[in-house]
Design a protein around this motif. Structure first.
Motif, PDB file in Angstrom:
ATOM      1  N   GLY A  73      10.396   5.927  13.504  1.00 34.51           N
ATOM      2  CA  GLY A  73      10.645   7.348  13.688  1.00 34.51           C
ATOM      3  C   GLY A  73      11.125   8.087  12.463  1.00 34.51           C
ATOM      4  N   VAL A  74      11.469   7.368  11.403  1.00 33.56           N
ATOM      5  CA  VAL A  74      11.925   8.031  10.174  1.00 33.56           C
ATOM      6  C   VAL A  74      10.703   8.386   9.334  1.00 33.56           C
ATOM      7  N   PRO A  75      10.484   9.665   8.998  1.00 36.10           N
ATOM      8  CA  PRO A  75       9.292  10.069   8.257  1.00 36.10           C
ATOM      9  C   PRO A  75       9.236   9.452   6.863  1.00 36.10           C
ATOM     10  N   ASP A  76       8.019   9.240   6.373  1.00 27.49           N
ATOM     11  CA  ASP A  76       7.822   8.690   5.026  1.00 27.49           C
ATOM     12  C   ASP A  76       8.544   9.515   3.975  1.00 27.49           C
ATOM     13  N   ASP A  77       8.433  10.845   4.070  1.00 26.51           N
ATOM     14  CA  ASP A  77       8.984  11.710   3.030  1.00 26.51           C
ATOM     15  C   ASP A  77      10.493  11.868   3.122  1.00 26.51           C
ATOM     16  N   LYS A  84       0.871  -1.177   0.000  1.00 25.74           N
ATOM     17  CA  LYS A  84       0.000   0.000   0.000  1.00 25.74           C
ATOM     18  C   LYS A  84       0.903   1.221   0.000  1.00 25.74           C
ATOM     19  N   VAL A  85       0.906   1.973  -1.101  1.00 28.10           N
ATOM     20  CA  VAL A  85       1.877   3.047  -1.291  1.00 28.10           C
ATOM     21  C   VAL A  85       1.512   4.244  -0.423  1.00 28.10           C
ATOM     22  N   ARG A  86       2.472   4.697   0.370  1.00 33.65           N
ATOM     23  CA  ARG A  86       2.276   5.875   1.219  1.00 33.65           C
ATOM     24  C   ARG A  86       2.975   7.107   0.666  1.00 33.65           C
ATOM     25  N   ALA A  87       4.083   6.924  -0.054  1.00 37.34           N
ATOM     26  CA  ALA A  87       4.795   8.045  -0.664  1.00 37.34           C
ATOM     27  C   ALA A  87       5.507   7.537  -1.905  1.00 37.34           C
ATOM     28  N   SER A  88       5.368   8.291  -3.007  1.00 37.27           N
ATOM     29  CA  SER A  88       5.993   7.906  -4.281  1.00 37.27           C
ATOM     30  C   SER A  88       6.529   9.165  -4.939  1.00 37.27           C
ATOM     31  N   SER A  89       7.856   9.254  -5.034  1.00 40.72           N
ATOM     32  CA  SER A  89       8.485  10.465  -5.551  1.00 40.72           C
ATOM     33  C   SER A  89       8.538  10.461  -7.072  1.00 40.72           C
ATOM     34  N   VAL A  90       8.487  11.657  -7.636  1.00 40.87           N
ATOM     35  CA  VAL A  90       8.707  11.834  -9.072  1.00 40.87           C
ATOM     36  C   VAL A  90      10.204  12.016  -9.288  1.00 40.87           C
ATOM     37  N   PRO A 131       4.892  17.989  -1.572  1.00 40.46           N
ATOM     38  CA  PRO A 131       4.000  16.855  -1.304  1.00 40.46           C
ATOM     39  C   PRO A 131       2.620  17.106  -1.907  1.00 40.46           C
ATOM     40  N   MET A 132       2.073  16.095  -2.568  1.00 41.29           N
ATOM     41  CA  MET A 132       0.787  16.254  -3.252  1.00 41.29           C
ATOM     42  C   MET A 132      -0.007  14.953  -3.187  1.00 41.29           C
ATOM     43  N   SER A 133      -1.294  15.045  -3.443  1.00 44.51           N
ATOM     44  CA  SER A 133      -2.125  13.855  -3.564  1.00 44.51           C
ATOM     45  C   SER A 133      -1.918  13.225  -4.944  1.00 44.51           C
ATOM     46  N   LEU A 134      -2.352  11.989  -5.100  1.00 44.03           N
ATOM     47  CA  LEU A 134      -2.262  11.316  -6.392  1.00 44.03           C
ATOM     48  C   LEU A 134      -3.059  12.065  -7.453  1.00 44.03           C
ATOM     49  N   GLU A 135      -4.206  12.607  -7.076  1.00 39.88           N
ATOM     50  CA  GLU A 135      -5.049  13.322  -8.037  1.00 39.88           C
ATOM     51  C   GLU A 135      -4.358  14.566  -8.582  1.00 39.88           C
ATOM     52  N   GLN A 136      -3.390  15.086  -7.862  1.00 39.47           N
ATOM     53  CA  GLN A 136      -2.627  16.249  -8.319  1.00 39.47           C
ATOM     54  C   GLN A 136      -1.375  15.846  -9.098  1.00 39.47           C
ATOM     55  N   GLY A 137      -1.252  14.574  -9.435  1.00 41.32           N
ATOM     56  CA  GLY A 137      -0.027  14.049 -10.018  1.00 41.32           C
ATOM     57  C   GLY A 137       0.409  14.721 -11.301  1.00 41.32           C
TER      58      GLY A 137
END
Length: 392
Positions: free
Chosen positions: A158-162, A31-37, A362-368
């Motif tokens: 403790g390490v943030p997703d981003d 389940k993807v929580r963060a995906s960078s471009v 940081p953005m939502s998927l809909e803003q991809g």
């Protein structure tokens, strides 16, 4: 589920697509929580890697939560928060056993294209066209990860997703770039590109012993970030002749090592760049080798040129004579994610490397689609757009 898909050259759209399913015993579903471009994603959407098909799901740099595992998975458990290396590796072939994971013999199920183009097929890459296996990418709510025990790594608490998302690709690519330089301490290292990979290469070179690191780019905000965050020296190639500046900064000798972290759509100023861009646009060459040329010409005699920017085919006016007569060592390749990620996670956990500042948008998927546009046009000081598929 929802996913960001390629609709043709320069066009992206969010679509409803089937949920991924376990296909092999070693698969996991994340389940993807963060995906960078990533910068190399731009080569896909711009049509420079001719193996994309309408509806392909983009994205290869990501982290998330494991929600399902195949019957053969032993190390990774449901509920684990993991970061996944973008390069797919089987873990058992000769290349994997010698930690050359991006050259895996078994992870690209569609090898014919690259065998014809390059002589051999390297590993598959998630979300990176049918030349790299045709795997669906991570700009989606869920993703299937083959060989999950080999490619997924649990994230320290403790390490943030981003922050940890960059351990998927930008960090191991940057570390490998510096590792290729064979640093022993006290060297001068020049890095072309102040994007995510370039900045991680610069930080890695510092950790591995470089005395001075010089970062080259044209965007003042990226150069300022590199100088402030990493304490590196900088050159703006739009304002300064890079070769002359590097000679002056090194008392005429040149950098001991040069890292190219730009790739096939390298930008420059002047007539040579115009020539390269015209030839690439007309498909008379597949890549613009501007940064590679400069790195080879700038590097000191007997030095090392490390190339981790992505290149796909053929280039014109490659300075082979300079490389040969200066006795340069050329090292290059896609990163061996599985070799470096565990070590990098430890370094993130103790604060030695903190890549979180790269996640400027940081953005939502809909803003991809808009996120890609901001990233490609280098607007708003964007270093990386990071999509959060679970965000409302």
């Amino acid at each position: 589920m929802r996913a960001l898909c390629w609709e043709g050259v320069g066009r992206l759209a969010v679509r409803d697509v089937p949920d991924p399913a376990i296909r092999s015993g070693g698969d996991i579903i994340v389940k993807v929580r963060a995906s960078s471009v990533c910068g190399s994603d731009l080569h896909l959407i711009n049509g420079y890697l001719p193996a994309m098909r309408e509806g392909d799901i983009l994205g290869h740099e990501f982290m998330g939560e494991v929600v399902e595992t195949g019957p053969d998975v032993q190390r990774i458990k449901v509920g684990d928060r993991v970061v996944v290396g973008s390069v797919v590796a089987c873990g058992g072939c000769w290349y994997c056993r010698t930690e050359q994971y991006s050259l895996c013999d078994n992870s690209n199920p569609q090898p014919v294209f690259t065998e014809k183009l390059w002589g051999h097929s390297p590993a598959g890459i998630l979300g990176y066209s049918h030349a790299a296996g045709g795997y669906s990418g991570s700009h989606a709510e869920y993703i299937r990860v083959p060989f999950g025990d080999v490619g997924a790594f649990t994230v320290p608490a403790g390490v943030p997703d981003d922050s940890v998302v960059f351990a998927s690709d930008a960090m191991p690519t940057g570390w490998m770039a510096a590792d290729f330089c064979g640093l022993k301490g006290g060297e001068v290292v020049a890095v072309w590109g102040a994007g995510g990979v370039g900045q991680m290469a610069a930080r890695s070179a510092q950790i591995l012993g470089a005395e001075r690191v010089i970062v080259i780019d044209r965007l003042p905000e990226r150069l300022a970030t590199a100088a402030q965050r990493l304490g590196v020296e900088t050159i703006n190639y739009a304002e300064t002749d890079v070769l002359e500046a590097l000679r002056e900064m090194t008392a005429g000798r040149g950098p001991d090592a040069c890292i190219e972290a730009v790739g096939m759509e390298a930008h420059d100023v002047g007539p040579v760049y115009a020539y390269d861009k015209a030839k690439q646009s007309a498909r008379l060459q597949s890549d613009r080798p501007t940064s590679v040329r400069q790195a080879i010409m700038a590097c000191r005699k007997g030095g090392t040129v490390s190339i981790v920017g992505v290149y796909g085919g053929l280039v014109d006016k490659f300075p082979l004579g300079a490389a040969m007569n200066k006795a340069l060592v050329l090292r290059m390749g896609q990163m061996h994610a599985q070799r470096y990620i565990p070590m990098l996670l430890d370094r993130i956990a103790i604060g030695e490397i903190d890549p979180g500042y790269l996640a400027t948008h940081p953005m939502s998927l809909e803003q991809g689609a808009r996120g890609y546009e901001i990233f490609q046009k280098k607007e708003e000081g964007c270093l990386r757009t990071v999509l959060h598929p679970q965000a409302a």
